[in-house]
Design a protein around this motif. Sequence first.
Motif, PDB file in Angstrom:
ATOM      1  N   ILE A  38       1.020  -1.637   0.249  1.00 26.69           N
ATOM      2  CA  ILE A  38       0.152  -0.722   0.126  1.00 26.69           C
ATOM      3  C   ILE A  38       0.904   1.429   0.167  1.00 26.69           C
ATOM      4  CG2 ILE A  38      -1.607   1.578   1.232  1.00 26.69           C
ATOM      5  CD1 ILE A  38      -2.614  -1.381   2.218  1.00 26.69           C
ATOM      6  N   PRO A  39       0.783   1.999  -0.793  1.00 21.61           N
ATOM      7  CA  PRO A  39       1.346   3.651  -0.933  1.00 21.61           C
ATOM      8  C   PRO A  39       1.713   4.180   0.500  1.00 21.61           C
ATOM      9  CG  PRO A  39       0.085   3.652  -2.628  1.00 21.61           C
ATOM     10  CD  PRO A  39      -0.477   2.603  -1.906  1.00 21.61           C
ATOM     11  N   THR A  40       2.526   4.068   1.103  1.00 19.25           N
ATOM     12  CA  THR A  40       3.221   4.244   1.912  1.00 19.25           C
ATOM     13  C   THR A  40       4.077   5.884   2.285  1.00 19.25           C
ATOM     14  OG1 THR A  40       2.143   2.169   3.202  1.00 19.25           O
ATOM     15  CG2 THR A  40       3.380   4.002   4.952  1.00 19.25           C
ATOM     16  N   THR A  41       3.782   6.600   3.254  1.00 19.65           N
ATOM     17  CA  THR A  41       4.412   7.594   3.397  1.00 19.65           C
ATOM     18  C   THR A  41       5.145   7.910   4.788  1.00 19.65           C
ATOM     19  OG1 THR A  41       3.055   9.260   3.900  1.00 19.65           O
ATOM     20  CG2 THR A  41       3.023   9.537   1.604  1.00 19.65           C
ATOM     21  N   VAL A  42       6.170   8.219   4.867  1.00 17.57           N
ATOM     22  CA  VAL A  42       6.922   8.276   6.054  1.00 17.57           C
ATOM     23  C   VAL A  42       6.964  10.331   6.780  1.00 17.57           C
ATOM     24  CG1 VAL A  42       8.474   7.795   7.847  1.00 17.57           C
ATOM     25  CG2 VAL A  42       7.809   6.011   6.213  1.00 17.57           C
ATOM     26  N   ARG A  74      -2.806  -6.273   6.002  1.00 18.28           N
ATOM     27  CA  ARG A  74      -3.696  -7.720   6.189  1.00 18.28           C
ATOM     28  C   ARG A  74      -5.447  -7.173   6.200  1.00 18.28           C
ATOM     29  NH1 ARG A  74       0.681  -9.762   9.209  1.00 18.28           N
ATOM     30  NH2 ARG A  74      -0.640  -8.848  10.823  1.00 18.28           N
ATOM     31  N   HIS A  75      -5.915  -6.050   6.810  1.00 21.87           N
ATOM     32  CA  HIS A  75      -7.185  -6.520   7.515  1.00 21.87           C
ATOM     33  C   HIS A  75      -7.502  -4.932   6.827  1.00 21.87           C
ATOM     34  CE1 HIS A  75      -6.367  -9.534  10.080  1.00 21.87           C
ATOM     35  NE2 HIS A  75      -5.092  -8.541  10.214  1.00 21.87           N
ATOM     36  N   SER A  76      -7.089  -3.647   6.686  1.00 23.63           N
ATOM     37  CA  SER A  76      -7.888  -2.171   6.443  1.00 23.63           C
ATOM     38  C   SER A  76      -8.522  -2.255   4.919  1.00 23.63           C
ATOM     39  CB  SER A  76      -6.887  -1.135   6.693  1.00 23.63           C
ATOM     40  OG  SER A  76      -5.686  -1.091   5.463  1.00 23.63           O
ATOM     41  N   GLY A  77      -7.973  -2.662   4.294  1.00 26.48           N
ATOM     42  CA  GLY A  77      -8.319  -2.368   2.264  1.00 26.48           C
ATOM     43  C   GLY A  77      -8.032  -0.810   2.238  1.00 26.48           C
ATOM     44  N   ASP A 101      -4.105   5.332   8.422  1.00 30.05           N
ATOM     45  CA  ASP A 101      -4.861   4.245   7.212  1.00 30.05           C
ATOM     46  C   ASP A 101      -5.903   5.322   7.012  1.00 30.05           C
ATOM     47  OD1 ASP A 101      -7.103   2.356   6.960  1.00 30.05           O
ATOM     48  OD2 ASP A 101      -5.430   1.504   8.755  1.00 30.05           O
ATOM     49  N   ASP A 102      -6.565   4.921   5.136  1.00 32.68           N
ATOM     50  CA  ASP A 102      -7.728   5.543   5.397  1.00 32.68           C
ATOM     51  C   ASP A 102      -8.985   4.567   5.189  1.00 32.68           C
ATOM     52  OD1 ASP A 102      -6.547   4.495   2.718  1.00 32.68           O
ATOM     53  OD2 ASP A 102      -7.145   6.037   1.296  1.00 32.68           O
ATOM     54  N   GLY A 103      -8.944   3.390   5.267  1.00 31.89           N
ATOM     55  CA  GLY A 103      -9.387   2.229   5.526  1.00 31.89           C
ATOM     56  C   GLY A 103     -10.440   1.801   6.158  1.00 31.89           C
ATOM     57  N   ARG A 104     -11.139   0.701   5.753  1.00 34.35           N
ATOM     58  CA  ARG A 104     -12.735   0.755   6.730  1.00 34.35           C
ATOM     59  C   ARG A 104     -12.673   0.862   7.893  1.00 34.35           C
ATOM     60  NH1 ARG A 104     -11.034  -4.932   5.504  1.00 34.35           N
ATOM     61  NH2 ARG A 104     -11.903  -4.510   3.203  1.00 34.35           N
ATOM     62  N   GLY A 105     -11.657   1.618   8.907  1.00 35.49           N
ATOM     63  CA  GLY A 105     -11.743   1.298   9.988  1.00 35.49           C
ATOM     64  C   GLY A 105     -12.240   0.140  11.024  1.00 35.49           C
ATOM     65  N   GLY A 106     -12.910  -0.049  12.242  1.00 34.22           N
ATOM     66  CA  GLY A 106     -13.106  -0.873  12.795  1.00 34.22           C
ATOM     67  C   GLY A 106     -12.549  -2.053  13.501  1.00 34.22           C
ATOM     68  N   SER A 137      -7.850   4.684  17.676  1.00 34.29           N
ATOM     69  CA  SER A 137      -9.100   5.629  17.002  1.00 34.29           C
ATOM     70  C   SER A 137      -9.150   4.889  15.645  1.00 34.29           C
ATOM     71  CB  SER A 137      -8.740   7.193  17.166  1.00 34.29           C
ATOM     72  OG  SER A 137      -9.688   7.596  16.123  1.00 34.29           O
ATOM     73  N   SER A 138     -10.535   3.548  15.228  1.00 33.54           N
ATOM     74  CA  SER A 138     -10.571   3.044  14.484  1.00 33.54           C
ATOM     75  C   SER A 138     -12.309   3.385  14.541  1.00 33.54           C
ATOM     76  CB  SER A 138     -10.269   2.218  14.556  1.00 33.54           C
ATOM     77  OG  SER A 138     -10.534   1.399  13.319  1.00 33.54           O
ATOM     78  N   PRO A 139     -13.069   4.553  13.761  1.00 36.30           N
ATOM     79  CA  PRO A 139     -14.716   3.580  13.805  1.00 36.30           C
ATOM     80  C   PRO A 139     -14.388   2.896  12.789  1.00 36.30           C
ATOM     81  CG  PRO A 139     -14.184   6.410  13.456  1.00 36.30           C
ATOM     82  CD  PRO A 139     -12.727   5.689  13.562  1.00 36.30           C
ATOM     83  N   PRO A 140     -16.455   2.257  12.630  1.00 34.28           N
ATOM     84  CA  PRO A 140     -16.807   2.643  11.355  1.00 34.28           C
ATOM     85  C   PRO A 140     -16.691   3.337  10.149  1.00 34.28           C
ATOM     86  CG  PRO A 140     -17.649   1.700  13.051  1.00 34.28           C
ATOM     87  CD  PRO A 140     -17.526   2.356  13.599  1.00 34.28           C
ATOM     88  N   GLY A 141     -16.210   2.870   9.265  1.00 38.68           N
ATOM     89  CA  GLY A 141     -16.250   2.964   7.909  1.00 38.68           C
ATOM     90  C   GLY A 141     -14.850   3.995   7.770  1.00 38.68           C
TER      91      GLY A 141
END
Length: 431
Positions: free
Chosen positions: A314-318, A347-350, A371-376, A402-406
């Motif tokens: 996944i494109p990752t910046t530092v 593995r999990h975020s999408g 990340d900008d994934g699905r959260g949860g 901090s990982s709210p749904p969405g």
Amino acid sequence: MESVETRDWIRDGLRAVAAGALSIVLAVLNLPLFVLFVLSLVLTPVLGIGFFLLPAVTALIRLKANAARGMAAWHGVPIPRPYRPKPAGVAPVGWKRYHWIITDPATWRDFAWLLPGAVAGLVLGILTLAIPAYGVEGIVLLPLWIYLAEGWSGYAAMWPIESVGEGFLSLPMGLAILALGIAVAPYLRRADAWFVRLFLAPTRAAELRLRVDQLTVTRADTVDAQAAELRRIERDLHDGAQARLVSLGMTIGLAEELIERDPATARKLLSEARDNSSTALVELRHLVRGIHPPVLAERGLDGAVRALALSSRIPTTVDSDLTGRLETPVESAAYFAIAEGLANVQRHSGATFAYVSMHRLGDVLHLEVGDDGRGGADMTSGTGLAGMERRLAAFDGTMSLSSPPGGPTIVSMELPCASSSPRTMLSSGTD
């Protein structure tokens, strides 16, 4: 910028006013709790009623005190909970539970806070509400008078000139008082929070006891983690490189027996042995990289994390401002925590994007993986996040999620650190 700051100022003030209204209600609850606690103590010798009543009342008082601690933390005054852990084998009622509650100093500090806390909560809560309410009264006063007078002519006829002037002056005065009330409301709430801290914060002895309890838990977790890591290394050596080296020795021995009577087969076996030796070397390198990556020893935490980001799918910046080197164990803990965080992202975020932030403020290393994934994400499900927390806790570090749904998902970590001495830095760079 000014409009944003104005909105924040008004928002914080209105929240503080609402918190002031809530504090009045909570302060009133202190009074019946005080009476119930005294009754439970007095009734203890009477048929043992206190053995049943005191634990229930104390639970309510602690619930109320923890609510006050939560409100204080919301206003920027964190207050740790100082209660002693419940001993093993303590029943819901009975002498052991009664003795555990009675001998806990925090029980008596909570009791001592009930009446002063009620007074301070009522006074400061009423002030928090009264100032903006008086301003609202001034703003509403002029339109109300005009409405009641049914127009200007009726208003002028019914009210003397002094009242007319007061009516027009009430509007700007009301706005000024309302603004003042909103401005001072957060400070009044913070004063209440500091008063709560005066009674409900742990004493020095309690802080030391809590610290010892925390270190005991983290040490046990660290020992378990180290034992699990040693078992993993032993398993990887036994099932991987060791098995290949044994096979390599057998292949070379067989080739030695065949080299005179069947040179072609011997050469084939030696070729297989060379391939097996290369595979075993690769496995050993992977194993060493899992213990302490060479890139970490060579480039330090900044370079090692950037290498991780480059190898991520996944494109990752530092974003990092780290200079120099940290102590080797701290660098290792931070590296593997970030590596586990990025592995979870893949593995999990999408997610389609991830970032790593590393900044040092004084002797604290602040790390963040987002990340900008699905959260949860959940700390209690799976072992990845829990393992990160245990790894950091071994160095007195902390982690929050901090990982709210969405989404988005943000893992924030803090790790105490100190720069390595030049000698340590030199040895780290030359290993």
